[in-house]
Design a protein around this motif. Structure first.
Motif, PDB file in Angstrom:
ATOM      1  N   TYR A 146       4.876 -14.142  12.775  1.00 56.58           N
ATOM      2  CA  TYR A 146       5.201 -13.170  11.091  1.00 56.58           C
ATOM      3  C   TYR A 146       6.060 -12.138  10.596  1.00 56.58           C
ATOM      4  O   TYR A 146       5.008 -11.172  11.424  1.00 56.58           O
ATOM      5  CB  TYR A 146       3.141 -13.555  11.458  1.00 56.58           C
ATOM      6  N   LEU A 147       6.691 -12.540  10.250  1.00 54.61           N
ATOM      7  CA  LEU A 147       6.933 -10.897   9.736  1.00 54.61           C
ATOM      8  C   LEU A 147       6.323 -10.969   8.603  1.00 54.61           C
ATOM      9  O   LEU A 147       6.797  -9.244   8.497  1.00 54.61           O
ATOM     10  CB  LEU A 147       8.382 -12.015   8.427  1.00 54.61           C
ATOM     11  N   PRO A 148       5.744 -10.676   8.115  1.00 54.26           N
ATOM     12  CA  PRO A 148       4.321  -9.258   7.511  1.00 54.26           C
ATOM     13  C   PRO A 148       4.059  -8.888   8.163  1.00 54.26           C
ATOM     14  O   PRO A 148       3.920  -7.304   7.986  1.00 54.26           O
ATOM     15  CB  PRO A 148       3.252 -10.028   6.729  1.00 54.26           C
ATOM     16  N   ALA A 149       3.808  -8.922   9.859  1.00 56.75           N
ATOM     17  CA  ALA A 149       3.098  -8.559  10.762  1.00 56.75           C
ATOM     18  C   ALA A 149       4.633  -7.332  11.082  1.00 56.75           C
ATOM     19  O   ALA A 149       4.040  -6.782  11.631  1.00 56.75           O
ATOM     20  CB  ALA A 149       2.337  -9.193  11.657  1.00 56.75           C
ATOM     21  N   LEU A 150       5.474  -7.591  11.722  1.00 58.77           N
ATOM     22  CA  LEU A 150       6.620  -7.197  11.827  1.00 58.77           C
ATOM     23  C   LEU A 150       6.902  -6.482  10.796  1.00 58.77           C
ATOM     24  O   LEU A 150       6.944  -5.077  11.104  1.00 58.77           O
ATOM     25  CB  LEU A 150       7.851  -7.869  12.274  1.00 58.77           C
ATOM     26  N   ASN A 151       7.215  -6.123   9.914  1.00 66.33           N
ATOM     27  CA  ASN A 151       7.111  -5.503   8.576  1.00 66.33           C
ATOM     28  C   ASN A 151       5.706  -4.387   8.638  1.00 66.33           C
ATOM     29  O   ASN A 151       6.013  -3.157   8.962  1.00 66.33           O
ATOM     30  CB  ASN A 151       6.987  -6.051   7.781  1.00 66.33           C
ATOM     31  N   ALA A 152       4.623  -4.696   8.979  1.00 60.97           N
ATOM     32  CA  ALA A 152       3.992  -3.581   9.042  1.00 60.97           C
ATOM     33  C   ALA A 152       4.245  -2.871  10.516  1.00 60.97           C
ATOM     34  O   ALA A 152       3.340  -1.777  10.504  1.00 60.97           O
ATOM     35  CB  ALA A 152       2.593  -4.174   8.804  1.00 60.97           C
ATOM     36  N   LEU A 153       4.181  -3.921  11.520  1.00 59.98           N
ATOM     37  CA  LEU A 153       4.351  -3.212  12.317  1.00 59.98           C
ATOM     38  C   LEU A 153       5.276  -2.056  12.182  1.00 59.98           C
ATOM     39  O   LEU A 153       5.594  -1.009  13.655  1.00 59.98           O
ATOM     40  CB  LEU A 153       5.026  -3.825  13.328  1.00 59.98           C
ATOM     41  N   LEU A 154       6.512  -2.112  12.196  1.00 60.89           N
ATOM     42  CA  LEU A 154       7.832  -1.244  12.236  1.00 60.89           C
ATOM     43  C   LEU A 154       7.455  -0.026  11.327  1.00 60.89           C
ATOM     44  O   LEU A 154       7.680   1.421  11.756  1.00 60.89           O
ATOM     45  CB  LEU A 154       8.829  -1.550  11.041  1.00 60.89           C
ATOM     46  N   LYS A 155       6.930  -0.139  10.079  1.00 66.43           N
ATOM     47  CA  LYS A 155       5.659   1.113   9.486  1.00 66.43           C
ATOM     48  C   LYS A 155       4.869   2.023   9.937  1.00 66.43           C
ATOM     49  O   LYS A 155       4.911   3.358   9.325  1.00 66.43           O
ATOM     50  CB  LYS A 155       5.451   1.091   7.554  1.00 66.43           C
ATOM     51  N   THR A 156       3.690   1.034  10.905  1.00 66.89           N
ATOM     52  CA  THR A 156       2.927   1.703  11.799  1.00 66.89           C
ATOM     53  C   THR A 156       3.541   2.785  12.578  1.00 66.89           C
ATOM     54  O   THR A 156       2.598   3.375  12.557  1.00 66.89           O
ATOM     55  CB  THR A 156       2.105   0.734  11.989  1.00 66.89           C
ATOM     56  N   VAL A 157       4.497   1.930  13.065  1.00 65.29           N
ATOM     57  CA  VAL A 157       4.914   2.981  14.240  1.00 65.29           C
ATOM     58  C   VAL A 157       5.612   4.601  14.038  1.00 65.29           C
ATOM     59  O   VAL A 157       5.791   5.509  14.296  1.00 65.29           O
ATOM     60  CB  VAL A 157       5.909   2.074  15.221  1.00 65.29           C
ATOM     61  N   ASP A 158       6.821   4.191  12.444  1.00 67.86           N
ATOM     62  CA  ASP A 158       7.359   5.094  12.291  1.00 67.86           C
ATOM     63  C   ASP A 158       6.072   5.946  11.680  1.00 67.86           C
ATOM     64  O   ASP A 158       6.149   7.412  11.215  1.00 67.86           O
ATOM     65  CB  ASP A 158       7.680   4.608  10.228  1.00 67.86           C
ATOM     66  N   THR A 159       4.869   5.923  10.559  1.00 65.60           N
ATOM     67  CA  THR A 159       3.692   6.951  10.590  1.00 65.60           C
ATOM     68  C   THR A 159       3.538   7.722  12.118  1.00 65.60           C
ATOM     69  O   THR A 159       3.125   8.355  11.733  1.00 65.60           O
ATOM     70  CB  THR A 159       2.615   6.301  10.128  1.00 65.60           C
ATOM     71  N   ILE A 160       2.623   6.556  13.007  1.00 63.22           N
ATOM     72  CA  ILE A 160       2.400   6.897  14.320  1.00 63.22           C
ATOM     73  C   ILE A 160       3.430   8.534  15.513  1.00 63.22           C
ATOM     74  O   ILE A 160       2.526   9.429  15.554  1.00 63.22           O
ATOM     75  CB  ILE A 160       2.517   5.863  15.177  1.00 63.22           C
TER      76      ILE A 160
END
Length: 473
Positions: free
Chosen positions: A144-158
Motif C-alpha cells: 500500500y503506497l500511502p503506508a510506504l510513503n508514511a514509513l519513509l517519512k517516519t523513519v526520517d523522523t526517528i
C-alpha cells in the motif's frame, strides 16, 4: 547526518520537514539515502529478535474503535494493532492522515464527527517506532503506497532522534529500516508498475458508480487565478480555444508560494498535449486580459480571504473556476456558499485522491489522469464532471510544472467545452469515499523512483547495496 540526504534533521518534530517540490537528483540521491539508512542497520540481526509486545499489563486491551465520540490512546492502539493478526486498513489510514498532516503523533486523539482533536504531547519516540512497526506489518500483507510513503517519512523522523534511543529501540529501528529497504526494492523491481487505472476502475464495478444529472448556471463565470505556473497553462489553453470569463480575480502573493516559478527551463521537445504546446515563461498579468474584460487584482497569500469572498459576491458569480496556490485547502462553504467551485485535480478519481497523485499513478500504473470536480469540504470527494487518462510523461518532461499543468489544462478546456455546449446541463459522477485512497505529498525516494521509470532506468542500476539487505531480510 548526511549532507547529501537532507531529510534527516535534528529536532524534526519541532522543525518539521517539508517534502514539497523536491528536486530530482538521479541515482546519487538514492545512493545517499541507502548509505544513510545502512549506517543504522545492525548487521546479521534476526528480524524477529525483538518482541515489542512482550507480556506486561498493557497488553490486555479491549476492542478499540475510531468511531465518533471515542478517545484513543496512540501507544495502546499501536500495541493492540501489533498483537492482532490482521491490521485494519481504517486504523492505518487514520494514523497516516494524522501523521502526514502534522508530521507528528499525539498521545491521544478525541474522535469527532469532523476532524479528530489532538490531545497531549507529541514527543514520545516510542509512538513513532511503534507506528513504523505497524506500517511495516501492514505492508508485509498489503503493498500500500500511502503506508510506504508514511514509513519513509517516519523513519526520517526517528533517525533525527537516533542518539536518544535505548538499546532495545535501536535494535527495533534497525529491523524497521531493513524492512523499509525491502519494500522499496519491491517497487524498484517493477512489481507494482504495470497496473492500469482502468483495471482499478473495473475493480470498483460499474454498479457502484452513481451518475446523475446536474445543472450549473453559467450566466456569470468567474476565474480565480493565483499567480502560478499552472494558471499560466490554464490561460494559454483557454485562450487557444476562445473560452472567456465574465470576471477574473487575480491573486498576487506577498511571499513565495507553492506552484510558483519565476523562470522555467525551456522545453527541449514540445509536450504531447492536445490543447497546446507552449513555453510557460510568460507574464500572467498580460495573459488574463485576453480571456476577460473584467480583471480585479487582489494581493493575498491565500484564497481564503475576505477580499476574494467579497469579489465573488460583488460579481454575483454563479460559477467559479479555481486555480489557487499549490497545496492550499479551500474553505468552500465560507468562500463561495452559492456558486459551485470547479477544480482540476491531477489524479484519476476516485482512485487517486490527495496530493502529488501524478507520481503515485506513475508508480502503480502506465498512465496518469486528471479530473474535473466541484469542490467540497472533504478533499477531492466532490462530484466528477469530466476525467481523462494520459500516457506517462516522456523522460525529458518537467513533471511538477509542465506535465502536471498541461494535463490539468487539457481537462479544464474539455470540461468547459462540455459545460458550454450543454448550457450547464451535464451528467456527473458521484464519489464514494470507499472507492479510492488518499495520498499525501510523496517522499523524495518514491518521487525519484517514479521519475526513473519514465527515464527507463533499470532496477539493476541501484547497485548491490539494497540486495545485500534483502538477503538478510
Amino acid at each position: 547526518m548526511s549532507l547529501s540526504y537532507p531529510y534527516v534533521t535534528s529536532s524534526p518534530l519541532d522543525n518539521r520537514q517539508s517534502y514539497t517540490y523536491t528536486a530530482y537528483e538521479g541515482l546519487s540521491f538514492i545512493d545517499s539515502w541507502m548509505d544513510l539508512r545502512q549506517k543504522y542497520v545492525i548487521k546479521n540481526q534476526n528480524t524477529n529478535v525483538v518482541n515489542v509486545i512482550s507480556d506486561d499489563s498493557e497488553n490486555e486491551y479491549d476492542e478499540i474503535s475510531i468511531a465518533p465520540g471515542e478517545s484513543i490512546t496512540t501507544l495502546a492502539t499501536f500495541k493492540w494493532l501489533l498483537r492482532n493478526n490482521e491490521i485494519k486498513k481504517s486504523f492505518v489510514d487514520f494514523f497516516i492522515q494524522r501523521f502526514e498532516v502534522s508530521k507528528r503523533l499525539f498521545d491521544k486523539y478525541l474522535i469527532t464527527a469532523s476532524r479528530p482533536k489532538s490531545q497531549g504531547g507529541y514527543h514520545s519516540l516510542e509512538n513513532y517506532i511503534l507506528f513504523a512497526e505497524v506500517l511495516s506489518k501492514y505492508l508485509e500483507k498489503i503493498y500500500y503506497l500511502p503506508a510506504l510513503n508514511a514509513l519513509l517519512k517516519t523513519v526520517d523522523t526517528i533517525l533525527g532522534f537516533h542518539d536518544e534511543l535505548t538499546e532495545e529501540q535501536t535494535m527495533r529501528v534497525s529491523i524497521v529500516i531493513k524492512k523499509e529497504l525491502f519494500f522499496v526494492s519491491i517497487l524498484t523491481d517493477g512489481m507494482q508498475c504495470s497496473r492500469s487505472v482502468f483495471q482499478r476502475q473495473a475493480a470498483i464495478g460499474t454498479d457502484k458508480i452513481n451518475v446523475k444529472a446536474k445543472s450549473f448556471d453559467l450566466s456569470h463565470t468567474t476565474f480565480i487565478a493565483a499567480d502560478t505556473v499552472r494558471t499560466r497553462a490554464y490561460v494559454l489553453a483557454l485562450q487557444n480555444v476562445g473560452i472567456r470569463f465574465n470576471s477574473i480575480v487575480f491573486l498576487k502573493s506577498t511571499k513565495a508560494k507553492w506552484g510558483q516559478a519565476s523562470q522555467l527551463p525551456a522545453l527541449s521537445t514540445p509536450l504531447d498535449c492536445n490543447v497546446f504546446s507552449s513555453d510557460l515563461n510568460v507574464a500572467l498579468s498580460e495573459l488574463l486580459n485576453t480571456i476577460s474584460d473584467n480583471v480585479v487584482e487582489i494581493t493575498s497569500d491565500t484564497i481564503n480571504c475576505v477580499e476574494v469572498k467579497n469579489a465573488i459576491s460583488e460579481f454575483s458569480s454563479t460559477f467559479v473556476v479555481f486555480s489557487g496556490y499549490g497545496g492550499e485547502i479551500v474553505d468552500v462553504r465560507d468562500l463561495s456558499p452559492d456558486a459551485p467551485i470547479l477544480h482540476i485535480h491531477s489524479g484519476y478519481l476516485p482512485q487517486y485522491r490527495g496530493s502529488t497523485t501524478v507520481y503515485y499513478s506513475m508508480l502503480e500504473t502506465d498512465e496518469c489522469g486528471a479530473s474535473a470536480i466541484i469542490l467540497e469540504p472533504a478533499i477531492d470527494e466532490g462530484v466528477i464532471l469530466y476525467k481523462k487518462l494520459f500516457s506517462l510523461p516522456a523522460e525529458h518532461d518537467d513533471i511538477d510544472y509542465y506535465y502536471d499543468s498541461y494535463i490539468r489544462a487539457d481537462v479544464l478546456v474539455e470540461t468547459m467545452k462540455v459545460l458550454r455546449h450543454s448550457f450547464g446541463n451535464i451528467q456527473v459522477e458521484e464519489q464514494r469515499p470507499e472507492n479510492g485512497d488518499s495520498y499525501y505529498i510523496i517522499h523524495p525516494v518514491l518521487k525519484h523512483i517514479s521519475i526513473m521509470k519514465t527515464k527507463g532506468i533499470k532496477p539493476s542500476l541501484f547497485g548491490s547495496k539494497i540486495e545485500a539487505v534483502n538477503k538478510e531480510y
